[in-house]
Design a protein around this motif. Structure first.
Motif, PDB file in Angstrom:
ATOM      1  N   SER A  81      55.558  65.749 -73.233  1.00  0.00           N
ATOM      2  CA  SER A  81      57.019  65.845 -73.250  1.00  0.00           C
ATOM      3  C   SER A  81      57.498  66.908 -72.273  1.00  0.00           C
ATOM      4  CB  SER A  81      57.569  66.126 -74.648  1.00  0.00           C
ATOM      5  OG  SER A  81      57.515  67.503 -74.959  1.00  0.00           O
ATOM      6  N   ASP A  82      58.803  67.112 -72.234  1.00  0.00           N
ATOM      7  CA  ASP A  82      59.403  68.075 -71.322  1.00  0.00           C
ATOM      8  C   ASP A  82      59.821  69.358 -72.032  1.00  0.00           C
ATOM      9  OD1 ASP A  82      59.161  66.416 -69.122  1.00  0.00           O
ATOM     10  OD2 ASP A  82      61.028  65.366 -69.585  1.00  0.00           O
ATOM     11  N   ALA A  83      59.382  69.557 -73.276  1.00  0.00           N
ATOM     12  CA  ALA A  83      59.703  70.790 -73.984  1.00  0.00           C
ATOM     13  C   ALA A  83      58.979  71.965 -73.339  1.00  0.00           C
ATOM     14  CB  ALA A  83      59.334  70.662 -75.456  1.00  0.00           C
ATOM     15  N   GLY A  84      59.425  73.176 -73.660  1.00  0.00           N
ATOM     16  CA  GLY A  84      58.956  74.334 -72.929  1.00  0.00           C
ATOM     17  C   GLY A  84      57.750  75.030 -73.520  1.00  0.00           C
ATOM     18  N   ILE A  85      57.220  75.963 -72.718  1.00  0.00           N
ATOM     19  CA  ILE A  85      56.143  76.851 -73.124  1.00  0.00           C
ATOM     20  C   ILE A  85      56.784  78.119 -73.672  1.00  0.00           C
ATOM     21  CG2 ILE A  85      54.005  77.975 -72.383  1.00  0.00           C
ATOM     22  CD1 ILE A  85      54.172  76.203 -69.843  1.00  0.00           C
ATOM     23  N   GLU A  86      56.249  78.664 -74.767  1.00  0.00           N
ATOM     24  CA  GLU A  86      56.845  79.828 -75.401  1.00  0.00           C
ATOM     25  C   GLU A  86      55.775  80.872 -75.708  1.00  0.00           C
ATOM     26  OE1 GLU A  86      58.489  78.291 -78.956  1.00  0.00           O
ATOM     27  OE2 GLU A  86      60.081  77.146 -77.970  1.00  0.00           O
ATOM     28  N   VAL A  87      56.200  82.136 -75.766  1.00  0.00           N
ATOM     29  CA  VAL A  87      55.337  83.194 -76.286  1.00  0.00           C
ATOM     30  C   VAL A  87      55.556  83.246 -77.792  1.00  0.00           C
ATOM     31  CG1 VAL A  87      54.746  85.639 -76.237  1.00  0.00           C
ATOM     32  CG2 VAL A  87      55.492  84.497 -74.132  1.00  0.00           C
ATOM     33  N   ALA A  88      54.509  82.924 -78.555  1.00  0.00           N
ATOM     34  CA  ALA A  88      54.628  82.826 -80.007  1.00  0.00           C
ATOM     35  C   ALA A  88      54.309  84.129 -80.721  1.00  0.00           C
ATOM     36  CB  ALA A  88      53.710  81.719 -80.533  1.00  0.00           C
ATOM     37  N   GLY A  89      53.649  85.059 -80.043  1.00  0.00           N
ATOM     38  CA  GLY A  89      53.298  86.326 -80.667  1.00  0.00           C
ATOM     39  C   GLY A  89      52.509  87.183 -79.690  1.00  0.00           C
ATOM     40  N   THR A  90      52.441  88.475 -79.982  1.00  0.00           N
ATOM     41  CA  THR A  90      51.705  89.386 -79.103  1.00  0.00           C
ATOM     42  C   THR A  90      50.914  90.382 -79.939  1.00  0.00           C
ATOM     43  OG1 THR A  90      53.454  91.085 -78.958  1.00  0.00           O
ATOM     44  CG2 THR A  90      53.565  89.250 -77.393  1.00  0.00           C
ATOM     45  N   HIS A  91      49.838  90.868 -79.348  1.00  0.00           N
ATOM     46  CA  HIS A  91      49.089  91.990 -79.915  1.00  0.00           C
ATOM     47  C   HIS A  91      48.504  92.756 -78.746  1.00  0.00           C
ATOM     48  CE1 HIS A  91      45.567  94.082 -81.756  1.00  0.00           C
ATOM     49  NE2 HIS A  91      46.475  94.339 -82.679  1.00  0.00           N
ATOM     50  N   GLY A  92      49.157  93.860 -78.374  1.00  0.00           N
ATOM     51  CA  GLY A  92      48.705  94.616 -77.217  1.00  0.00           C
ATOM     52  C   GLY A  92      48.748  93.770 -75.961  1.00  0.00           C
ATOM     53  N   ASP A  93      47.610  93.685 -75.265  1.00  0.00           N
ATOM     54  CA  ASP A  93      47.564  92.935 -74.015  1.00  0.00           C
ATOM     55  C   ASP A  93      47.141  91.480 -74.234  1.00  0.00           C
ATOM     56  OD1 ASP A  93      44.920  93.312 -74.676  1.00  0.00           O
ATOM     57  OD2 ASP A  93      44.343  94.280 -72.790  1.00  0.00           O
ATOM     58  N   ARG A  94      47.226  91.019 -75.479  1.00  0.00           N
ATOM     59  CA  ARG A  94      46.949  89.616 -75.776  1.00  0.00           C
ATOM     60  C   ARG A  94      48.235  88.920 -76.216  1.00  0.00           C
ATOM     61  NH1 ARG A  94      41.185  88.814 -78.802  1.00  0.00           N
ATOM     62  NH2 ARG A  94      39.879  89.773 -77.203  1.00  0.00           N
ATOM     63  N   TRP A  95      48.529  87.828 -75.560  1.00  0.00           N
ATOM     64  CA  TRP A  95      49.719  87.036 -75.893  1.00  0.00           C
ATOM     65  C   TRP A  95      49.293  85.663 -76.378  1.00  0.00           C
ATOM     66  CZ3 TRP A  95      54.194  87.747 -71.804  1.00  0.00           C
ATOM     67  CH2 TRP A  95      54.606  89.088 -71.819  1.00  0.00           C
ATOM     68  N   LEU A  96      49.929  85.216 -77.450  1.00  0.00           N
ATOM     69  CA  LEU A  96      49.694  83.886 -78.007  1.00  0.00           C
ATOM     70  C   LEU A  96      50.810  82.979 -77.521  1.00  0.00           C
ATOM     71  CD1 LEU A  96      47.926  82.207 -80.010  1.00  0.00           C
ATOM     72  CD2 LEU A  96      49.577  82.859 -81.787  1.00  0.00           C
ATOM     73  N   ILE A  97      50.466  81.960 -76.756  1.00  0.00           N
ATOM     74  CA  ILE A  97      51.492  81.049 -76.249  1.00  0.00           C
ATOM     75  C   ILE A  97      51.387  79.701 -76.950  1.00  0.00           C
ATOM     76  CG2 ILE A  97      51.501  82.199 -74.002  1.00  0.00           C
ATOM     77  CD1 ILE A  97      50.193  79.520 -72.961  1.00  0.00           C
ATOM     78  N   SER A  98      52.491  78.957 -76.891  1.00  0.00           N
ATOM     79  CA  SER A  98      52.585  77.660 -77.562  1.00  0.00           C
ATOM     80  C   SER A  98      53.229  76.676 -76.602  1.00  0.00           C
ATOM     81  CB  SER A  98      53.420  77.806 -78.835  1.00  0.00           C
ATOM     82  OG  SER A  98      53.778  76.556 -79.368  1.00  0.00           O
ATOM     83  N   TYR A  99      52.758  75.416 -76.662  1.00  0.00           N
ATOM     84  CA  TYR A  99      53.360  74.381 -75.818  1.00  0.00           C
ATOM     85  C   TYR A  99      53.238  73.020 -76.513  1.00  0.00           C
ATOM     86  CZ  TYR A  99      48.550  73.188 -74.317  1.00  0.00           C
ATOM     87  OH  TYR A  99      47.226  72.820 -74.277  1.00  0.00           O
ATOM     88  N   PRO A 100      54.080  72.040 -76.125  1.00  0.00           N
ATOM     89  CA  PRO A 100      54.039  70.733 -76.785  1.00  0.00           C
ATOM     90  C   PRO A 100      52.771  69.968 -76.426  1.00  0.00           C
ATOM     91  CG  PRO A 100      55.560  70.678 -74.933  1.00  0.00           C
ATOM     92  CD  PRO A 100      55.134  72.106 -75.104  1.00  0.00           C
ATOM     93  N   SER A 101      52.134  69.409 -77.456  1.00  0.00           N
ATOM     94  CA  SER A 101      50.910  68.642 -77.237  1.00  0.00           C
ATOM     95  C   SER A 101      50.742  67.648 -78.374  1.00  0.00           C
ATOM     96  CB  SER A 101      49.700  69.575 -77.166  1.00  0.00           C
ATOM     97  OG  SER A 101      48.508  68.860 -76.914  1.00  0.00           O
ATOM     98  N   GLY A 102      50.568  66.384 -78.044  1.00  0.00           N
ATOM     99  CA  GLY A 102      50.418  65.360 -79.067  1.00  0.00           C
ATOM    100  C   GLY A 102      51.676  65.231 -79.911  1.00  0.00           C
ATOM    101  N   ILE A 103      51.513  65.141 -81.247  1.00  0.00           N
ATOM    102  CA  ILE A 103      52.675  64.999 -82.129  1.00  0.00           C
ATOM    103  C   ILE A 103      53.293  66.339 -82.492  1.00  0.00           C
ATOM    104  CG2 ILE A 103      51.766  62.868 -83.114  1.00  0.00           C
ATOM    105  CD1 ILE A 103      51.055  64.526 -85.621  1.00  0.00           C
TER     106      ILE A 103
END
Length: 441
Positions: A81-103
């Motif tokens: 899909s055309d939905a966006g990539i987001e930063v879902a959370g952080t811990h120091g120099d580690r970032w958890l990102i999220s993006y649309p995939s499948g359902i």
């Protein structure tokens, strides 16, 4: 500039700072502009702890920044899909990102500085979600994927481990060293340890969402316009209100009551994630001027605002029961004031601006009236991103712009096609199917 004295004056006194070309602005030391439960407001000084990069405070961006890294739909496996990539959370120099995939969505842990993946592959969670705790543990509710439905902890290479029952979990929030889990309907909220043990559970009368505020409070909002601040250890209410909104600051919160008969603002102190049991001040007939900022900017609302002939504003530290400083002048506008990070840009009636430091009312400089041929630099139409080193950074969907009030001009500008937001003091651009971080200097 206002005095640092905390002594209450018995009559109205003011210092007038001559602002070239835009008239006179008065900083009121002790006035009847606003009355609170503590009586006449006096000048004070905020006792503010180090708050990190919160409340619109940016890292150093003195000139046009380079792009540190960009992730796009081409870089992420099974992007859909055309939905966006987001930063879902952080811990120091580690970032958890999220993006649309499948359902649903997929999650990936990356290095903040380079954007390179830490996990060997993204984790698809279907209609579930992931979150990261204050200890850096990633937990994911996995629902309707190739994996059995369960709640998993994810190890350092991205492998889901230690499954526990999903318990109908849909969304997840990291709270301290535990996970707050909200079910599919949104009505039931449960706190569980990383091992899946229940700490507490409660149901709400409407669909709930949750977040941990920058000053460490657990805030739960329901779609019937009710707000709750909840003790994360017990699930009991510390504060709740209807027809209201809660704005957080480094030293406390401002609760805005929006009902026709209850309009006003209550402020509460917050220290080490603990909310004061009673408000530090109650101010009827006021509202919080919107914008990410280190301190609340208050002004009148309702009939008093309509009848006023000039702008009147109060800057308050939520941890104190009195104003830090106040400002009013015949040339001060009642509209389009923009708090932004550690500063506030007051609009004047000729559409120019005077910029002050929120902490002490010191005058930083002025900005000219907006150029009609340059709408991307019209602060009236822009959203505050944050402040950094004397600059105010604003954006719309087409440009991010840093204003220098000391020079009275634009310091730098960069075209964008999407939204600029702040993550841990870094400027992040969400542009369609790309996510970029701008490198601070």
């Amino acid at each position: 500039m206002p005095t640092r004295s905390g002594r209450v004056r018995s009559s109205l006194h003011s210092l007038r700072a001559r602002v070239p070309g835009i008239g006179t602005v008065a900083l009121v030391l002790a006035a009847a502009l606003i009355a609170t439960a503590g009586g006449v407001l006096a000048i004070g000084s905020p006792d503010r702890p180090s708050s990190g990069y919160t409340a619109g405070q940016l890292r150093s961006y003195p000139s046009t920044p380079d792009t540190a890294w960009t992730l796009s739909s081409q870089d992420l496996p099974d992007y859909s899909s055309d939905a966006g990539i987001e930063v879902a959370g952080t811990h120091g120099d580690r970032w958890l990102i999220s993006y649309p995939s499948g359902i649903g969505r997929a999650y990936l842990l990356i290095e903040r500085g380079s954007g390179h993946p830490i996990w060997k592959a993204p984790l698809k969670v279907g209609t579930g979600s992931c979150a990261i705790t204050a200890d850096g543990v990633v937990g994911c509710a996995v629902d309707v994927t190739a994996l059995p439905d369960a709640f998993y902890l994810v190890d350092d290479d991205g492998t889901p481990t230690r499954p526990t029952p999903l318990d109908d979990t849909h969304s997840v929030v990291g709270v301290g060293s535990s996970f707050l889990r909200i079910n599919q309907s949104g009505y039931r909220v449960t706190m569980r340890t990383v091992d899946g043990d229940e700490v507490w559970s409660r149901s709400f009368a409407a669909t709930a969402s949750a977040q941990v505020t920058d000053n460490g409070l657990l805030q739960i909002s329901t779609n019937d316009a009710t707000e709750f601040l909840v003790d994360p250890a017990t699930g009991r209410d510390l504060l709740h209100c209807s027809q209201c909104s809660i704005t957080t600051y480094p030293t406390g919160i401002a609760v805005s009551h929006d009902g026709l008969d209850t309009r006003g603002v209550d402020t509460y102190a917050v220290s080490d994630g603990t909310l004061s049991p009673e408000p530090t001040a109650r101010s009827a007939g006021l509202r919080v001027v919107p914008g990410a900022s280190t301190l609340p900017v208050l002004t009148a609302t309702g009939q008093a605002q309509m009848e006023a002939t000039q702008g009147e504003y109060e800057i308050r530290d939520p941890a104190q029961g009195r104003a830090l400083w106040q400002i009013t002048d015949p040339e001060l506008s009642k509209a389009n004031t923009r708090p932004c990070g550690a500063y506030v840009a007051f609009a004047l009636k000729d559409r120019s601006r005077a910029v002050y430091a929120l902490a002490d009312g010191s005058h930083l400089g002025n900005l000219p009236e907006p150029d009609v041929e340059s709408p991307d630099t019209n602060i009236d139409q822009l959203r505050c991103v944050g402040s950094t080193g004397g600059l105010l950074v604003f954006a719309n969907g087409g440009q991010i712009t840093a204003f220098d009030p000391a020079r009275g001009s634009v310091a730098w500008a960069q075209p964008i096609l999407g939204r600029a937001r702040v993550v841990d003091g870094f400027v992040v651009l969400e542009q369609g199917t790309t996510l970029s971080m701008l490198r601070p200097h």
